[in-house]
Write a protein that holds these residues in place. Structure first.
Motif, mmCIF file in Angstrom:
data_model
loop_
_atom_site.group_PDB
_atom_site.id
_atom_site.type_symbol
_atom_site.label_atom_id
_atom_site.label_comp_id
_atom_site.label_asym_id
_atom_site.label_seq_id
_atom_site.Cartn_x
_atom_site.Cartn_y
_atom_site.Cartn_z
ATOM 1 N N GLU A 1 0.849 -1.196 0.000
ATOM 2 C CA GLU A 1 0.000 0.000 0.000
ATOM 3 C C GLU A 1 0.881 1.241 0.000
ATOM 4 O O GLU A 1 1.761 1.375 0.828
ATOM 5 N N LEU B 1 -10.202 3.850 -0.271
ATOM 6 C CA LEU B 1 -11.471 4.587 -0.146
ATOM 7 C C LEU B 1 -12.345 4.087 1.012
ATOM 8 O O LEU B 1 -13.323 4.723 1.392
ATOM 9 N N HIS C 1 -20.593 5.055 2.775
ATOM 10 C CA HIS C 1 -21.645 5.788 3.479
ATOM 11 C C HIS C 1 -22.784 4.870 3.868
ATOM 12 O O HIS C 1 -23.392 5.032 4.913
ATOM 13 N N GLY D 1 -15.328 6.605 1.325
ATOM 14 C CA GLY D 1 -16.053 5.840 0.307
ATOM 15 C C GLY D 1 -17.036 4.811 0.834
ATOM 16 O O GLY D 1 -17.434 3.919 0.074
ATOM 17 N N GLN E 1 -12.353 -2.157 -7.800
ATOM 18 C CA GLN E 1 -13.651 -1.721 -8.336
ATOM 19 C C GLN E 1 -13.704 -1.675 -9.858
ATOM 20 O O GLN E 1 -14.774 -1.700 -10.449
#
Ligand SMILES: Cc1cc2nc3c(=O)[nH]c(=O)nc-3n(C[C@H](O)[C@H](O)[C@H](O)COP(=O)(O)OP(=O)(O)OC[C@H]3O[C@@H](n4cnc5c(N)ncnc54)[C@H](O)[C@@H]3O)c2cc1C
Length: 488
Positions: A31, A39, A55, A53, A455
């Motif tokens: 990382e 996120l 909610h 990222g 993603q």
């Protein structure tokens, strides 16, 4: 046992790592940031956890898709969540033009309730609504059953639902009002309805209609849970380890080189980051020009501007549903959207208000060449001014805020620098009907031993990203081994 290096510790990298470590492989996640999670990760301002990222989450009930994923990863009990929709509402949509649209629409829990609400709001369109619901029900079943993951061929047999949802609604003769209600789920994955494949629209909608949840703890806690789980299975995350190059010998991957010059060897490298970023890490000539061309030309989703503010909890307590303020054109297409969330915060008598809206890229263009933390006062002023204008608009909807304080605001440039998403794209590659072919099978690359996760490979959001992780593991194991070893 294979030695596997994974680039990126977002939910994509961490979930892929946990699956592979659980199968006995030697997994290292690299990382670039000092903290893991990408996120997924929240950050603290004034003692309050501000989300980036995550909610809200869909489909965490028994037998539902995200619950199956969390169970498999072994993290369900360590990620406390609270259910939304107890008062019958998950999302409240507020519309701007009451002449053609309902003033508001409440998204309820469950497909039957959804059908009923649509019919009540649009009584002249019962037949269209029934037709629409047939495909949403079918996608919902496919989503939770996950049969496509076990199929021998492509992960998604999209062909029967690849047509754009906008075109389908045109053919059905759907009114602007109904279209605008149906346009919102595709905005959750950053695709305008006119170009959103029906499958992705239905998947996004079904995932939240099935059940919706908020994290009880923060995104940073969730990242920590995933890292702990990986450690438990023998894998590790190395932070502050930015990968600069993917090294290749005889068209086969043999490891990575970090920015500090350190090299790690590995016969499998999984890049859980954007494919356009991966391309830049490859040596010249590593991939055919046609592959390079395809990846370079991929269009990405828009970015997001976010403001987090604290407000007095007595006058503005937590609201257990999301609120969307939606501007539309005459046809019912969304032209602007604002997302509001009021959540109980870590500080006594204080509610966290988060507002998300589209990135407004041109506003930040003068600072495109700068880096986070080095953009100067003028940038900060523009950011604050924009944040204040959004809060003023919010006061028109919710009444004036007492003891309001802006905690933080972040721009597309922040997202770009934080996770290396091109131009700060929020949901990565645009899953549009016009890009269906270019975005198919993105987890495969032209280099042996190198595949992608995250993603961008299948779909964004927690569900789409983790589904992409399983799909990448299937690519590595082969469909038969995957079926034998992975039971979801
Ligand atoms: C504002 C916003 C709100 C959202 N809200 C929701 C929501 O409510 N619910 C939901 O389900 N989804 C939501 N999403 C989408 C969801 O957050 C993403 O789809 C998901 O987190 C993406 O995970 P990822 O692992 O693919 O990517 P990322 O989280 O971006 O992870 C990639 C990681 O790779 C690292 N990296 C990049 N380059 C390198 C390098 N060279 N070397 C080493 N590491 C590198 C990055 O630092 C990062 O940690 C939201 C997204 C945004 C932007």
């Amino acid at each position: 046992m294979k030695k596997i290096v994974i680039i990126g510790s977002g939910i994509g990298g961490l979930s892929t790592a946990i699956i592979l470590a659980g199968l006995g492989h030697d997994v290292t996640v690299l990382e670039k940031n000092r903290q893991p999670g990408g996120l997924l990760r929240s950050y603290t301002r004034d003692g309050i956890e501000c989300e980036t990222g995550v909610h809200y989450l869909g489909s965490l009930d028994n037998g539902q898709v995200l619950r199956k994923f969390f169970d498999y990863l072994g993290v369900t009990d360590s990620i406390p969540v609270s259910r939304m929709g107890q008062h019958g509402v998950i999302d409240r949509y507020l519309f701007d033009s009451p002449a053609t649209h309902p003033a508001r629409f409440d998204l309820p829990v469950g497909l039957d309730a959804y059908e009923e609400s649509l019919k009540k709001t649009f009584p002249a369109e019962h037949t269209i609504i029934e037709q629409i619901l047939v495909s949403i029900r079918k996608t919902s079943e496919q989503l939770h059953e996950l049969d496509h993951l076990y199929a021998s061929d492509n992960d998604f047999s999209l062909l029967d639902q690849a047509e754009s949802y906008g075109e389908i609604l045109d053919q059905l003769g759907c009114s602007p009002g109904l279209r605008s209600v149906l346009a919102i789920p595709s905005s959750w994955i950053g695709v305008p309805i006119a170009d959103c494949p029906a499958y992705y629209h239905n998947m996004a909608l079904a995932s939240y209609l099935s059940s919706s949840w908020r994290l009880e703890q923060s995104g940073a806690d969730m990242a920590a849970v995933l890292v702990d789980r990986l450690n438990e299975l023998g894998g590790k995350v190395i932070t502050a380890a930015e990968v600069d190059k993917i090294t290749i010998r005889s068209r086969t991957v043999n490891g990575v080189q970090l920015k500090n010059g350190e090299c790690l060897t590995s016969s499998i490298v999984i890049a859980a980051i954007h494919p356009q970023v991966v391309l830049k890490m490859l040596p010249d000539g590593a991939v055919k020009p046609s592959y390079k061309n395809r990846i370079t030309k991929l269009k990405n989703t828009h970015s997001i501007f976010t403001v987090h503010a604290r407000v007095d909890a007595n006058s503005h307590p937590e609201i257990p549903h999301n609120i969307f303020q939606v501007d539309t054109d005459k046809k019912g297409n969304i032209t602007d959207l604002k997302y509001y969330q009021f959540r109980k915060s870590e500080r006594k008598n204080t509610t966290l208000l988060s507002i998300l809206t589209s990135g407004n890229d041109e506003l930040w263009a003068p600072w495109k060449e700068t880096q986070t933390g080095r953009r100067g006062n003028e940038y900060r002023e523009v950011k604050n001014k924009y944040a204040e204008s959004l809060l003023c608009e919010a006061e028109e909807l919710f009444g004036s805020f007492k003891d309001m304080k802006i905690l933080d605001a972040y721009t597309p440039l922040t997202i770009r620098d934080w996770v290396h998403s091109p131009d700060g794209s929020a949901y990565g590659v645009l899953r549009s009907s016009s890009q269906t072919l270019a975005t198919a099978l993105l987890n495969r690359t032209a280099v042996k031993g190198l595949c992608l996760a995250g993603q961008n490979v299948l779909a964004p959001g927690l569900i789409g990203t983790i589904m992409g992780s399983f799909s990448t593991v299937k690519l590595i194991l082969g469909a038969d081994e995957f079926r034998k070893k992975i039971r979801l």
